[in-house]
Design an enzyme around this catalytic site. Structure first.
Site, PDB file in Angstrom:
ATOM      1  N   ASP A   1      -3.630   7.718   5.382  1.00 59.68           N
ATOM      2  CA  ASP A   1      -3.190   7.449   4.009  1.00 59.68           C
ATOM      3  C   ASP A   1      -4.359   7.520   3.031  1.00 59.68           C
ATOM      4  OD1 ASP A   1      -1.206   7.007   2.137  1.00 59.68           O
ATOM      5  OD2 ASP A   1      -1.346   4.826   2.238  1.00 59.68           O
TER       6      ASP A   1
ATOM      7  N   LYS B   1      -4.474 -10.184   1.797  1.00 63.32           N
ATOM      8  CA  LYS B   1      -3.279  -9.342   1.856  1.00 63.32           C
ATOM      9  C   LYS B   1      -2.164 -10.140   2.506  1.00 63.32           C
ATOM     10  CE  LYS B   1      -1.888  -4.605   2.860  1.00 63.32           C
ATOM     11  NZ  LYS B   1      -2.359  -3.298   3.338  1.00 63.32           N
TER      12      LYS B   1
END
Length: 423
Positions: free
Chosen positions: A141, A44
């Site tokens: 989330d 990432k």
């Protein structure tokens, strides 16, 4: 520093980037090869100083916090963090590469979703949330795109990047006035920018369950603010008006999770699991239809080996003469279409370029109103990619996203396109 033999970009001196597999508010996610250990990983990336951004320090803090939080919460249902650091002007986080299908794609390919599968998904999330909450963290989330199903049916939760660490010394690092999370799955207290707790994740899980069972999120507005307003002030439509086959106890459980007041929801993830237990499939129960990622498999066949799927896909598409994909050569001009994004198919070599041309041709057909032809073209290319590279390769995953994005347009135009069977 270890150089990649094929000239790919290397991050942190050892991680050779292979293909872009995801992009969001926190940056990009790439499949990559660890050149030191020879394993496939996910990397990432976040630009530490985004040009023109006034929130660079905030983004850096959120990214660094993700590294620490994700690394300290150990559970098989969470991705493992291998490494973190800075490369040039970017921050990077190296994680376990999870093979499988995200829950949004699994729902799109299995609609209506069998309710025992939905129960199995929720039951697997319960111990994951229990571990996260025990560490003093709230995910904040949970949504189908952040939930991955492996081939054996086990579930992995992704992206603790917006997790809020509970405690008196917690510093809020959200954009000023902007709640962090996805509006369609956000609890009322989170929408108001108030204090969040484990009950907020349980509400989001309720929204995920509602979508799995009905094919639609419980609340949707014309804007993010409109969606949040409905979370705050409206009751969700009864599930059994859409799915009369659902057990009344399951409908009651979902509405319990979606209570506006956190105190009216389950006490914790453990209490939720005990409520789900009577609805769980038994080891002798049928699956209700074959699927690549069957969420009931851990309950039907506990500790069984993964299904034999033959050799795994290569970590990178090798550079070689392209094998013709059964698709016409696109004309010089293409018609843009929002339903088929142009950047999603990796094009590192001749084969990648040909697959990208296939997507461009599908976009042209869609723009010309030839929906069924566009759908057939992408379906044929998807089957070819699955047979050549495996169902988990970046090329296959990218084509599957394009196919899934196109299906609603096919339905809207009266053209039904069956999702290609995935072996």
């Amino acid at each position: 520093m270890i150089a990649a033999p094929d000239g790919r970009r290397t991050v942190g001196g050892r991680y050779a980037l292979t293909a872009l597999v995801g992009q969001g508010g926190m940056g990009q996610v790439w499949s990559a090869q660890d050149l030191l250990l020879g394993r496939e990983v996910a990397v990432k990336l976040l630009r530490a100083s985004a040009p023109g951004s006034t929130h660079a320090d905030e983004l850096r803090r959120r990214f660094e916090r993700e590294s620490r939080v994700t690394a300290r919460v150990g559970h098989p249902g969470l991705v493992t963090v291998h490494d973190a650091g800075t490369d040039a002007d970017e921050l990077y986080l190296v994680m376990q590469y999870v093979r499988g299908t995200d829950l949004a794609d699994h729902l799109a390919e299995n609609d209506p979703y069998p309710w025992p599968w939905a129960v199995a998904v929720a039951a697997q999330l319960c111990p994951v949330l229990a571990a996260v909450h025990e560490a003093g963290v709230v995910h904040r989330d949970l949504k189908p795109r952040n939930l991955m199903l492996r081939h054996d049916g086990t579930l992995v939760a992704l992206d603790l990047g917006v997790a809020a660490v509970l405690g008196a010394d917690t510093t809020r690092v959200t954009m000023t006035g902007s709640p962090v999370g996805s509006p369609a799955y956000m609890s009322p207290e989170q929408a108001m920018g108030g204090a969040v707790g484990p009950g907020s994740d349980l509400y989001s899980l309720g929204a995920v369950l509602y979508e799995l069972l009905t094919g639609a999120v419980p609340f949707e507005g014309s804007s993010a603010l409109g969606t949040l307003h409905r979370h705050l002030h409206e009751a969700p439509a009864p599930l059994r008006t859409v799915r009369p086959d659902l057990p009344p106890a399951l409908e009651a459980l979902v509405l319990w999770l979606l209570a506006k007041d956190p105190a009216q929801r389950p006490a914790d993830a453990t209490a939720l699991y005990h409520a789900l237990a009577p609805l769980l499939p038994t080891p002798t129960a049928g699956t209700g239809g074959a699927a690549l990622c069957d969420p009931t498999r851990p309950f039907r066949l506990p500790f069984a080996p993964w299904p034999d799927r033959g050799p795994g896909p290569l970590p990178a598409v090798p550079a070689q003469p392209a094998t013709p994909v059964p698709a016409p050569v696109p004309p010089p001009g293409t018609v843009p279409s929002p339903a088929v994004p142009s950047q999603a198919v990796p094009s590192h070599d001749a084969e990648g370029a040909l697959l990208a041309a296939t997507v461009d041709e599908a976009r042209r057909l869609l723009g010309a109103g030839r929906i069924s032809q566009a759908l057939g073209l992408l379906g044929s290319a998807l089957r070819t990619a699955e047979a050549r590279h495996g169902v988990d390769s970046p090329v296959t995953a990218a084509l599957r996203r394009q196919y899934t994005a196109l299906q609603p347009h096919a339905g809207a135009n009266g053209t039904a396109g069956a999702t290609p069977h995935r072996p």
